[in-house]
Design a protein around this motif. Structure first.
Motif, PDB file in Angstrom:
ATOM      1  N   ASN A 250       0.814  -1.223   0.000  1.00  0.00           N
ATOM      2  CA  ASN A 250       0.000   0.000   0.000  1.00  0.00           C
ATOM      3  C   ASN A 250       0.844   1.268   0.000  1.00  0.00           C
ATOM      4  N   GLY A 251       2.052   1.167  -0.546  1.00  0.00           N
ATOM      5  CA  GLY A 251       2.992   2.283  -0.491  1.00  0.00           C
ATOM      6  C   GLY A 251       2.466   3.577  -1.066  1.00  0.00           C
ATOM      7  N   MET A 252       1.725   3.506  -2.174  1.00  0.00           N
ATOM      8  CA  MET A 252       1.237   4.725  -2.810  1.00  0.00           C
ATOM      9  C   MET A 252       0.296   5.499  -1.889  1.00  0.00           C
ATOM     10  N   ASN A 253      -0.432   4.780  -1.021  1.00  0.00           N
ATOM     11  CA  ASN A 253      -1.396   5.430  -0.134  1.00  0.00           C
ATOM     12  C   ASN A 253      -0.795   5.860   1.193  1.00  0.00           C
ATOM     13  N   ILE A 254       0.188   5.120   1.669  1.00  0.00           N
ATOM     14  CA  ILE A 254       0.780   5.494   2.955  1.00  0.00           C
ATOM     15  C   ILE A 254       1.987   6.408   2.781  1.00  0.00           C
ATOM     16  N   GLY A 255       2.387   6.639   1.539  1.00  0.00           N
ATOM     17  CA  GLY A 255       3.462   7.587   1.266  1.00  0.00           C
ATOM     18  C   GLY A 255       4.828   7.115   1.705  1.00  0.00           C
ATOM     19  N   LYS A 256       5.066   5.810   1.634  1.00  0.00           N
ATOM     20  CA  LYS A 256       6.340   5.253   2.093  1.00  0.00           C
ATOM     21  C   LYS A 256       7.031   4.543   0.937  1.00  0.00           C
ATOM     22  N   GLY A 257       8.317   4.882   0.704  1.00  0.00           N
ATOM     23  CA  GLY A 257       9.093   4.219  -0.334  1.00  0.00           C
ATOM     24  C   GLY A 257       8.838   4.727  -1.740  1.00  0.00           C
ATOM     25  N   ILE A 258       7.984   5.737  -1.873  1.00  0.00           N
ATOM     26  CA  ILE A 258       7.649   6.238  -3.207  1.00  0.00           C
ATOM     27  C   ILE A 258       8.806   7.069  -3.753  1.00  0.00           C
ATOM     28  N   GLN A 259       9.158   6.817  -5.003  1.00  0.00           N
ATOM     29  CA  GLN A 259      10.149   7.630  -5.697  1.00  0.00           C
ATOM     30  C   GLN A 259       9.405   8.730  -6.447  1.00  0.00           C
ATOM     31  N   GLN A 260       9.868   9.970  -6.297  1.00  0.00           N
ATOM     32  CA  GLN A 260       9.224  11.117  -6.942  1.00  0.00           C
ATOM     33  C   GLN A 260      10.142  11.605  -8.058  1.00  0.00           C
ATOM     34  N   LEU A 261       9.796  11.252  -9.294  1.00  0.00           N
ATOM     35  CA  LEU A 261      10.661  11.522 -10.437  1.00  0.00           C
ATOM     36  C   LEU A 261      10.211  12.809 -11.140  1.00  0.00           C
ATOM     37  N   ALA A 262      11.120  13.777 -11.221  1.00  0.00           N
ATOM     38  CA  ALA A 262      10.803  15.078 -11.804  1.00  0.00           C
ATOM     39  C   ALA A 262      10.613  14.970 -13.318  1.00  0.00           C
ATOM     40  N   PRO A 263       9.854  15.888 -13.901  1.00  0.00           N
ATOM     41  CA  PRO A 263       9.637  15.866 -15.353  1.00  0.00           C
ATOM     42  C   PRO A 263      10.962  15.901 -16.123  1.00  0.00           C
ATOM     43  N   GLY A 264      11.048  15.053 -17.130  1.00  0.00           N
ATOM     44  CA  GLY A 264      12.232  15.012 -17.974  1.00  0.00           C
ATOM     45  C   GLY A 264      13.433  14.316 -17.372  1.00  0.00           C
ATOM     46  N   LYS A 265      13.313  13.828 -16.145  1.00  0.00           N
ATOM     47  CA  LYS A 265      14.437  13.188 -15.460  1.00  0.00           C
ATOM     48  C   LYS A 265      14.329  11.668 -15.530  1.00  0.00           C
ATOM     49  N   SER A 266      15.459  11.003 -15.216  1.00  0.00           N
ATOM     50  CA  SER A 266      15.511   9.542 -15.228  1.00  0.00           C
ATOM     51  C   SER A 266      16.115   9.020 -13.939  1.00  0.00           C
ATOM     52  N   ASP A 267      15.642   7.883 -13.494  1.00  0.00           N
ATOM     53  CA  ASP A 267      16.213   7.148 -12.369  1.00  0.00           C
ATOM     54  C   ASP A 267      16.793   5.832 -12.893  1.00  0.00           C
ATOM     55  N   HIS A 268      17.865   5.388 -12.244  1.00  0.00           N
ATOM     56  CA  HIS A 268      18.475   4.112 -12.622  1.00  0.00           C
ATOM     57  C   HIS A 268      18.718   3.271 -11.361  1.00  0.00           C
ATOM     58  N   SER A 269      18.510   1.992 -11.472  1.00  0.00           N
ATOM     59  CA  SER A 269      18.792   1.080 -10.359  1.00  0.00           C
ATOM     60  C   SER A 269      19.143  -0.288 -10.923  1.00  0.00           C
ATOM     61  N   ALA A 270      19.773  -1.105 -10.078  1.00  0.00           N
ATOM     62  CA  ALA A 270      20.243  -2.410 -10.548  1.00  0.00           C
ATOM     63  C   ALA A 270      20.076  -3.478  -9.481  1.00  0.00           C
ATOM     64  N   VAL A 271      19.861  -4.686  -9.956  1.00  0.00           N
ATOM     65  CA  VAL A 271      19.827  -5.898  -9.138  1.00  0.00           C
ATOM     66  C   VAL A 271      20.718  -6.919  -9.827  1.00  0.00           C
ATOM     67  N   LEU A 272      21.493  -7.660  -9.057  1.00  0.00           N
ATOM     68  CA  LEU A 272      22.377  -8.697  -9.601  1.00  0.00           C
ATOM     69  C   LEU A 272      22.016 -10.045  -8.987  1.00  0.00           C
ATOM     70  N   ILE A 273      21.779 -11.020  -9.839  1.00  0.00           N
ATOM     71  CA  ILE A 273      21.572 -12.405  -9.407  1.00  0.00           C
ATOM     72  C   ILE A 273      22.865 -13.145  -9.671  1.00  0.00           C
ATOM     73  N   ARG A 274      23.486 -13.613  -8.587  1.00  0.00           N
ATOM     74  CA  ARG A 274      24.838 -14.191  -8.681  1.00  0.00           C
ATOM     75  C   ARG A 274      24.816 -15.663  -8.200  1.00  0.00           C
ATOM     76  N   PRO A 275      24.728 -16.625  -9.137  1.00  0.00           N
ATOM     77  CA  PRO A 275      24.763 -18.030  -8.741  1.00  0.00           C
ATOM     78  C   PRO A 275      26.211 -18.514  -8.543  1.00  0.00           C
ATOM     79  N   GLN A 276      26.342 -19.587  -7.776  1.00  0.00           N
ATOM     80  CA  GLN A 276      27.650 -20.181  -7.550  1.00  0.00           C
ATOM     81  C   GLN A 276      27.465 -21.645  -7.179  1.00  0.00           C
ATOM     82  N   LEU A 277      28.225 -22.525  -7.824  1.00  0.00           N
ATOM     83  CA  LEU A 277      28.204 -23.933  -7.451  1.00  0.00           C
ATOM     84  C   LEU A 277      29.140 -24.156  -6.275  1.00  0.00           C
ATOM     85  N   LEU A 278      28.650 -24.847  -5.249  1.00  0.00           N
ATOM     86  CA  LEU A 278      29.436 -25.054  -4.032  1.00  0.00           C
ATOM     87  C   LEU A 278      30.237 -26.344  -4.101  1.00  0.00           C
TER      88      LEU A 278
END
Length: 288
Positions: A260-288
């Motif tokens: 319910n983030g949009m309603n409780i106002g928590k964690g929302i990113q506020q992106l200004a007109p004409g601007k861009s946000d970037h983020s990344a996630v990495l999935i890193r497997p490894q055989l043990l």
């Protein structure tokens, strides 16, 4: 040497692979630009229910669905912007959109594909903004990098919060070990935790962790001697676990905002007109 190719199944599918190591990903642009498969050295990293991928009337159960412009759900599936109520279903609509391939390349070190999702008349009825969501997937020896670039093409500030819903394949849940960098959590379904451990012994379990103390979490599938580490930028402030007892997967989901983030106002990113946000996630497997 990395390479890429395209095959026609139910939908056009791009394959990025390193044949020598038996590692590859498959990406389906028409189904929300989803990474539907990730295989690392012959081992399935992601689970996929193929029938849900093939049926456009269904949400895909498997792969790594993109959650945008919201992750989670809204109370009564409703939020208000500038005094007007809008309807958004759980996890937004990006996973239902058809995307376009912008570029694809491969060389000795990696293979990558960039795709875009953009607004249309139907999305603006639910989310009154003009946007461009650029997804870039890069397969390298150390894992799969998932990058999102979100551009506000509108004249007003654009609120959003992104998330991912990766379904990690697990051969034997009894041997699964999880390390989440937080002791603070809320059960979204009763009895989802048992003795401070995620409960995979009931029909459905769902937990959200907050107050994360690190930017990575880990699962170890002892039955396959496979460790998977999920690394994420600091903007992802929540980790969600979801599992069904009779299915061989666990979802470990990085989210920017809580339920319910949009309603409780928590964690929302506020992106200004004409601007861009970037983020990344990495999935890193490894055989043990």
């Amino acid at each position: 040497m990395y390479s890429y190719s395209m095959k026609q199944e139910r939908f056009e599918t791009y394959v990025l692979e390193h044949k020598e190591s038996g590692s590859y990903i498959e990406v389906v642009p028409e189904r929300g630009c989803i990474v539907s498969r990730y295989v690392y050295r012959g081992q399935d990293v992601l689970y996929l229910d193929q029938a849900t991928l093939d049926d456009p009337s269904k949400n895909i159960r498997g792969g790594n669905p993109i959650l945008f412009p919201i992750s989670s759900y809204l109370e009564n599936e409703t939020y208000t912007y500038e005094g007007k109520a809008y309807q958004l279903k759980q996890h937004g609509f990006a996973r239902q959109l058809a995307g376009q391939v912008i570029s694809v390349h491969a060389n000795e070190q990696e293979a990558s594909i960039s795709l875009e999702l953009v607004d249309d008349e139907a999305t603006r009825e639910r989310y009154p903004f003009s946007f461009r969501l650029m997804m870039t997937y890069t397969l390298k020896a150390d894992g799969l990098k998932i990058e999102a670039g979100i551009t506000n093409n509108d004249h007003k500030i654009m609120p959003y919060y992104l998330g991912y819903h990766p379904y990690f394949y697990v051969e034997d849940k009894a041997t699964l070990e999880l390390t989440i960098p937080s002791s603070s959590y809320n059960e979204m379904l009763p009895n989802s935790m048992a003795q401070s451990q995620f409960n995979m012994q009931q029909q459905e379990s769902n937990v959200i962790y907050d107050q994360l103390q690190a930017n990575s979490c880990t699962m170890i599938d002892r039955a396959r001697s496979l460790q998977v580490t999920i690394e994420y930028d600091e903007v992802y402030q929540y980790i969600v676990l979801w599992a069904l007892q009779d299915k061989p997967f666990i979802c470990i989901e990085p989210w920017m905002a809580p339920v319910n983030g949009m309603n409780i106002g928590k964690g929302i990113q506020q992106l200004a007109p004409g601007k861009s946000d970037h983020s990344a996630v990495l999935i890193r497997p490894q055989l043990l």
